[in-house]
Design a protein around this motif. Sequence first.
Motif, PDB file in Angstrom:
ATOM      1  N   GLY A  23       0.803  -1.222   0.000  1.00 37.45           N
ATOM      2  CA  GLY A  23       0.000   0.000   0.000  1.00 37.45           C
ATOM      3  C   GLY A  23       0.836   1.272   0.000  1.00 37.45           C
ATOM      4  O   GLY A  23       0.307   2.372   0.090  1.00 37.45           O
ATOM      5  N   ILE A  24       2.147   1.136  -0.123  1.00 33.52           N
ATOM      6  CA  ILE A  24       3.053   2.292  -0.175  1.00 33.52           C
ATOM      7  C   ILE A  24       3.314   2.621  -1.641  1.00 33.52           C
ATOM      8  O   ILE A  24       3.662   1.733  -2.421  1.00 33.52           O
ATOM      9  CB  ILE A  24       4.386   1.975   0.536  1.00 33.52           C
ATOM     10  CG1 ILE A  24       4.131   1.586   1.992  1.00 33.52           C
ATOM     11  CG2 ILE A  24       5.330   3.159   0.466  1.00 33.52           C
ATOM     12  CD1 ILE A  24       5.366   1.097   2.708  1.00 33.52           C
ATOM     13  N   PRO A  25       3.153   3.883  -2.071  1.00 37.87           N
ATOM     14  CA  PRO A  25       3.374   4.226  -3.478  1.00 37.87           C
ATOM     15  C   PRO A  25       4.756   3.797  -3.957  1.00 37.87           C
ATOM     16  O   PRO A  25       5.735   3.858  -3.213  1.00 37.87           O
ATOM     17  CB  PRO A  25       3.214   5.753  -3.498  1.00 37.87           C
ATOM     18  CG  PRO A  25       2.363   6.057  -2.302  1.00 37.87           C
ATOM     19  CD  PRO A  25       2.744   5.046  -1.269  1.00 37.87           C
ATOM     20  N   ALA A  26       4.823   3.368  -5.225  1.00 42.38           N
ATOM     21  CA  ALA A  26       6.094   2.920  -5.786  1.00 42.38           C
ATOM     22  C   ALA A  26       7.148   4.032  -5.748  1.00 42.38           C
ATOM     23  O   ALA A  26       8.331   3.773  -5.511  1.00 42.38           O
ATOM     24  CB  ALA A  26       5.888   2.441  -7.224  1.00 42.38           C
ATOM     25  N   ARG A  27       6.715   5.283  -5.945  1.00 46.40           N
ATOM     26  CA  ARG A  27       7.671   6.383  -5.908  1.00 46.40           C
ATOM     27  C   ARG A  27       8.281   6.524  -4.517  1.00 46.40           C
ATOM     28  O   ARG A  27       9.490   6.728  -4.373  1.00 46.40           O
ATOM     29  CB  ARG A  27       6.975   7.689  -6.320  1.00 46.40           C
ATOM     30  CG  ARG A  27       7.890   8.907  -6.212  1.00 46.40           C
ATOM     31  CD  ARG A  27       7.242  10.144  -6.764  1.00 46.40           C
ATOM     32  NE  ARG A  27       8.105  11.301  -6.604  1.00 46.40           N
ATOM     33  CZ  ARG A  27       7.844  12.517  -7.071  1.00 46.40           C
ATOM     34  NH1 ARG A  27       6.723  12.706  -7.753  1.00 46.40           N
ATOM     35  NH2 ARG A  27       8.668  13.510  -6.890  1.00 46.40           N
ATOM     36  N   GLU A  42       5.499   3.918  10.282  1.00 45.12           N
ATOM     37  CA  GLU A  42       4.352   3.350   9.576  1.00 45.12           C
ATOM     38  C   GLU A  42       4.800   2.510   8.380  1.00 45.12           C
ATOM     39  O   GLU A  42       4.358   1.378   8.191  1.00 45.12           O
ATOM     40  CB  GLU A  42       3.419   4.462   9.102  1.00 45.12           C
ATOM     41  CG  GLU A  42       2.174   3.936   8.392  1.00 45.12           C
ATOM     42  CD  GLU A  42       1.244   5.064   7.950  1.00 45.12           C
ATOM     43  OE1 GLU A  42       0.237   4.758   7.306  1.00 45.12           O
ATOM     44  OE2 GLU A  42       1.553   6.234   8.254  1.00 45.12           O
ATOM     45  N   CYS A  43       5.732   3.057   7.565  1.00 46.80           N
ATOM     46  CA  CYS A  43       6.238   2.312   6.414  1.00 46.80           C
ATOM     47  C   CYS A  43       7.015   1.075   6.866  1.00 46.80           C
ATOM     48  O   CYS A  43       6.938   0.015   6.248  1.00 46.80           O
ATOM     49  CB  CYS A  43       7.136   3.206   5.555  1.00 46.80           C
ATOM     50  SG  CYS A  43       6.242   4.485   4.639  1.00 46.80           S
ATOM     51  N   ARG A  44       7.765   1.215   7.951  1.00 45.29           N
ATOM     52  CA  ARG A  44       8.549   0.091   8.459  1.00 45.29           C
ATOM     53  C   ARG A  44       7.612  -1.082   8.823  1.00 45.29           C
ATOM     54  O   ARG A  44       7.891  -2.245   8.532  1.00 45.29           O
ATOM     55  CB  ARG A  44       9.351   0.531   9.688  1.00 45.29           C
ATOM     56  CG  ARG A  44      10.337  -0.530  10.192  1.00 45.29           C
ATOM     57  CD  ARG A  44      10.983  -0.059  11.488  1.00 45.29           C
ATOM     58  NE  ARG A  44      11.663   1.217  11.349  1.00 45.29           N
ATOM     59  CZ  ARG A  44      12.912   1.349  10.922  1.00 45.29           C
ATOM     60  NH1 ARG A  44      13.605   0.262  10.593  1.00 45.29           N
ATOM     61  NH2 ARG A  44      13.468   2.536  10.816  1.00 45.29           N
ATOM     62  N   ARG A  49       5.411  -6.564   7.450  1.00 47.82           N
ATOM     63  CA  ARG A  49       4.334  -7.540   7.296  1.00 47.82           C
ATOM     64  C   ARG A  49       4.409  -8.240   5.948  1.00 47.82           C
ATOM     65  O   ARG A  49       4.211  -9.443   5.847  1.00 47.82           O
ATOM     66  CB  ARG A  49       2.979  -6.838   7.443  1.00 47.82           C
ATOM     67  CG  ARG A  49       2.679  -6.375   8.867  1.00 47.82           C
ATOM     68  CD  ARG A  49       1.420  -5.530   8.914  1.00 47.82           C
ATOM     69  NE  ARG A  49       1.091  -5.143  10.284  1.00 47.82           N
ATOM     70  CZ  ARG A  49       0.165  -4.236  10.581  1.00 47.82           C
ATOM     71  NH1 ARG A  49      -0.532  -3.644   9.624  1.00 47.82           N
ATOM     72  NH2 ARG A  49      -0.078  -3.933  11.851  1.00 47.82           N
ATOM     73  N   VAL A  50       4.713  -7.475   4.890  1.00 49.72           N
ATOM     74  CA  VAL A  50       4.765  -8.050   3.546  1.00 49.72           C
ATOM     75  C   VAL A  50       6.010  -8.914   3.361  1.00 49.72           C
ATOM     76  O   VAL A  50       5.956 -10.009   2.801  1.00 49.72           O
ATOM     77  CB  VAL A  50       4.737  -6.927   2.481  1.00 49.72           C
ATOM     78  CG1 VAL A  50       4.963  -7.506   1.087  1.00 49.72           C
ATOM     79  CG2 VAL A  50       3.410  -6.188   2.528  1.00 49.72           C
ATOM     80  N   PRO A  54      11.124  -9.022  11.123  1.00 53.41           N
ATOM     81  CA  PRO A  54      10.835  -8.112  12.238  1.00 53.41           C
ATOM     82  C   PRO A  54      11.057  -6.657  11.834  1.00 53.41           C
ATOM     83  O   PRO A  54      12.026  -6.356  11.122  1.00 53.41           O
ATOM     84  CB  PRO A  54      11.832  -8.545  13.319  1.00 53.41           C
ATOM     85  CG  PRO A  54      12.166  -9.961  12.970  1.00 53.41           C
ATOM     86  CD  PRO A  54      12.138 -10.035  11.472  1.00 53.41           C
ATOM     87  N   PRO A  55      10.186  -5.729  12.269  1.00 55.86           N
ATOM     88  CA  PRO A  55      10.317  -4.322  11.875  1.00 55.86           C
ATOM     89  C   PRO A  55      11.682  -3.736  12.205  1.00 55.86           C
ATOM     90  O   PRO A  55      12.229  -2.939  11.433  1.00 55.86           O
ATOM     91  CB  PRO A  55       9.188  -3.622  12.655  1.00 55.86           C
ATOM     92  CG  PRO A  55       8.198  -4.697  12.935  1.00 55.86           C
ATOM     93  CD  PRO A  55       8.999  -5.946  13.119  1.00 55.86           C
TER      94      PRO A  55
END
Length: 297
Positions: A23-27, A42-44, A49-50, A54-55
Amino acid sequence: MIDIQALRRSRGLTLTDLAFLSGIPARTLAELEHGFQSLNDECRLQLSRVLNVPPQQLDAPAPAPARALPGWVRYAITALLVACAALLIAVAPLLDQPLAAASSRAAAPTATGVPARARRALLGAAQTPTPTARPTATPVPPSPTPRFSLAADGPHGCPLAPGAGAVVLTQGYDEGTHAPASIWGGIDLAIDLDRDGESEPASTQGQPIAATHAGVAHVYLGSWPAGNYVRVTDEQRGWSSAYAHLDSVAVADGQAVATGALLGTVGSSGMTSGPHLHYEVWHGSTNVDPTGLVECR
């Protein structure tokens, strides 16, 4: 710390694939990989998860203000990277014939809303070793043995292929809730990340599930006791396989699926005591013991 770009490449994911799945934009992903942005919490979490790590182990190159490029240059670089990723996806069916049928449906919506190309990439990630392996100077050729095969005694191959750890049997055939075998015969599979002989719920939850043979998918959401349940049937050869307790389903009812196609992810829907995959094999109306067929190691 694991570099995001190295981890993505080791899982066989393009920027576009990772964007679909996280769900994070490719850019944004491209800028994280090249140090134009810092990796926020949040991105971490989304990436962990994907990528199933571990974060705290995720890392990205630190931004370097002194080397900052003009905005139009950064935009051009990012656009080029995204275009290259899209080109790789476009030619992938020509290089990977077994998954060509699934790739041709990439634009169609699925039961979970995840595009088929991203589902295909996620399955590839489950088949690729984690980046902790020691690099070698000479590329290692792929194994000549296919992951799945349909023989006279049934479909061979394990529907789970974790990037780390091992697949373990948590309940055998015709045992406990799997008796009588003529009705409930199957085996339960889960992931043992630290290889101590015991499965871990956190490592098992969300693992990709692959079809062990080609056929037509029959989807039953919210059933009891199987929960989210998918059955793949090959009418011509008489074989079918069943996958129960899924967390998410990546195919639609009546959809033709190829061998190795992503069916969904492991969960604990229906009547379960924790995340695991209940796997069954049938020949016509006869239940078959899949213990010797899964070949999990």
